[in-house]
Design a protein around this motif. Structure first.
Motif, short mmCIF file in Angstrom:
data_model
loop_
_atom_site.label_atom_id
_atom_site.label_comp_id
_atom_site.label_asym_id
_atom_site.label_seq_id
_atom_site.Cartn_x
_atom_site.Cartn_y
_atom_site.Cartn_z
N ASP A 103 0.83 -1.21 0.00
CA ASP A 103 0.00 0.00 0.00
C ASP A 103 0.87 1.25 0.00
OD1 ASP A 103 -2.12 -1.67 0.12
OD2 ASP A 103 -2.67 -1.24 2.20
N ASP A 105 0.48 3.91 1.75
CA ASP A 105 0.50 4.69 2.99
C ASP A 105 1.59 4.27 3.97
OD1 ASP A 105 -0.48 2.29 3.76
OD2 ASP A 105 -2.45 2.99 4.34
N GLN A 107 1.94 1.73 5.76
CA GLN A 107 1.52 1.02 6.99
C GLN A 107 2.29 -0.28 7.10
OE1 GLN A 107 -3.02 1.30 6.65
NE2 GLN A 107 -2.57 1.36 8.83
N ARG A 205 2.48 -3.66 11.93
CA ARG A 205 1.79 -2.70 11.06
C ARG A 205 1.73 -1.35 11.74
NH1 ARG A 205 -1.63 -2.75 6.39
NH2 ARG A 205 -3.56 -1.60 6.67
N ARG A 208 -0.95 4.90 9.23
CA ARG A 208 -0.82 5.54 7.92
C ARG A 208 0.12 6.75 8.02
NH1 ARG A 208 -3.33 7.14 3.25
NH2 ARG A 208 -4.35 5.22 2.61
MG MG Z 1 -3.82 1.82 4.85
#
Ligand code: MG
Ligand code: UDP
Length: 325
Positions: A103, A105, A107, A205, A208
Motif C-alpha cells: 500500500d 500509505d 503502513q 503494522r 498511515r
Molecule cells: Mg492503509
C-alpha cells in the motif's frame, strides 16, 4: 536456492495519495537501491505506481517522479475501480521476475521486503507479509478481524490470518494468479489456492504515514452498496434481510404465544397455525435471499465486464507517449 538476480517490480496502488506519495516513493526507492547494492535484485528493478482514478494530484506526482527517476513507472486507470482491481492492473502491467505489492500509505514495513526477497532466493514463490502487531488498529477492528478469520475458516476459505495485500509473488505465481478470471476479486483468498512453495514474513503494522484511509468503515460500506445497486443485486439482499427479521419476529411470537397459552388466553389451534406461517415464511425468505446472493454473483460473473481500463502509462525513455493501447 535461486542464483540469478531477479528484476523486482514493487506495485503500489494509489487512490488520492498525494500526501503519502512522496514519502512512499522515497522509502521504496531507497530500499530498491539498497537491494541492488546488496546484489539481491537486478539493476532494472523498479516501482510501478497504479493510479486508481485519483481526483487529486497523485497522477501528476507519479509522472513527475517518472521523469526524474528511471526507476519509477506509472499506470493510470481511467476511473476508480478499487484496491483489488488496481492491484490486478499493476500485476498485469509489471514486467518483472518478482513482484511485491504494497500500500502507498507505508503502513506495511518496507524493510520486510528485504526478507521477502531473501525468502524468494531460498525458493519461495509466494511470501506473505503477516502482521504480528495490530496495535495501530482499534479494538473494534482487531476483534472484528479475529471473528472474520474464524468465520472464513468455518466456511472453508483458506486464508492467511493477519495478511492483507502485502506480499511477494514470483513470475509463475503471478501468471497463475492472473489465470483466475473472477470478477469478484478477492486476492487474499485466491493466492493461497496457488499452492506454490510459500513463506511468511512478520512485521508490525504502523499507522498511515499521511492522508486519510480510503477504507474506513462507512466509505467502504457505501462503496460496497453503490457497487451493488448499480448492478441491481440489492433486491436479493433485501429478501434475505426481510426473511431474517420475520424469523426473529416469529421467534418472539412463539415466546408470547407460549406465555398466553399458559395464562389460558388463546383460541385453540390459532397459535400453531400463526407460528408456522411466520416461521416458515421467514425461513423461506432467508433461504431465497442466500440463493439470491449466489445468483447475483453468477450474474456479475456472466457479464464478464472488463475490470479496469488504462488511460495512460508513464512514457518509457525512447518511446512515443503512450495512451495505454
Ligand atoms: Mg492503509
Ligand atoms: N486504494 C486504491 N483504490 C481504492 C482505495 C484504496 O487503490 O479505491 C489504495 C490506497 O491508495 C492504498 C491502499 O489501496 O495504497 C490501501 O488503502 P487504505 O490505506 O485506505 O486501506 P486500509 O489501510 O484502511 O486497509
Amino acid at each position: 536456492m535461486r542464483t540469478f538476480l531477479p528484476v523486482l517490480a514493487i506495485v503500489v496502488p494509489c487512490y488520492n495519495e498525494e500526501a503519502s506519495f512522496p514519502l512512499c516513493k522515497h522509502a521504496l526507492l531507497t530500499l530498491a537501491e539498497e537491494l541492488i547494492a546488496a546484489r539481491k535484485i537486478a539493476a532494472e528493478s523498479h516501482l510501478l505506481f497504479v493510479d486508481d482514478g485519483s481526483s487529486d494530484a497523485t497522477w501528476s506526482l507519479i509522472e513527475q517522479a517518472s521523469q526524474t527517476s528511471a526507476r519509477v513507472k506509472g499506470v493510470k486507470l481511467s476511473i476508480n475501480k478499487g484496491h483489488q482491481a488496481a492491484l490486478l492492473a499493476g500485476m498485469e502491467y509489471a514486467k518483472a521476475d518478482i513482484l511485491v505489492t504494497i500500500d502507498a500509505d507505508l503502513q506495511d514495513d518496507v524493510q520486510a521486503i528485504v526478507q521477502m526477497v531473501d525468502a524468494w532466493h531460498s525458493g519461495a514463490d509466494v511470501v506473505y507479509g503477516v502482521r504480528n502487531d495490530r496495535h495501530s488498529d482499534s479494538l473494534f477492528k482487531r476483534k472484528s478481524a479475529a471473528m472474520y478469520y474464524q468465520l472464513m475458516g468455518f466456511l472453508g476459505v483458506k486464508q492467511i490470518p493477519d495478511h492483507a495485500d502485502f506480499r511477494l509473488l514470483s513470475a509463475r505465481a503471478v501468471t497463475s494468479l492472473l489465470s483466475y478470471h473472477e470478477h469478484n476479486l478477492y486476492l487474499r483468498g485466491l493466492v493461497p489456492l496457488l499452492g506454490f512453495p510459500s513463506q511468511r514474513v512478520f512485521y508490525a503494522r504502523k499507522k498511515r504515514v499521511a492522508g486519510e484511509a480510503k477504507y474506513s468503515l462507512f466509505p467502504m460500506l457505501k462503496l460496497a452498496m453503490e457497487g451493488i445497486t448499480s448492478f441491481s443485486v440489492t433486491p436479493l439482499r433485501i429478501i434475505a434481510i426481510t426473511g431474517a427479521v420475520i424469523l426473529l419476529f416469529s421467534l418472539l411470537a412463539i415466546i408470547s404465544i407460549i406465555i398466553q397459552k399458559a395464562s389460558g388466553n388463546t383460541v385453540s389451534g390459532w397459535s400453531s397455525v400463526m407460528v408456522s406461517i411466520f416461521f416458515l415464511g421467514g425461513v423461506q425468505m432467508l433461504c431465497l435471499g442466500i440463493l439470491g446472493e449466489y445468483i447475483g454473483k453468477i450474474y456479475l460473473e456472466s457479464k464478464a465486464r472488463p475490470k479496469y481500463f488504462v488511460e495512460k502509462l508513464t512514457p518509457t525513455p525512447g518511446d512515443a507517449p503512450s495512451d495505454g493501447q
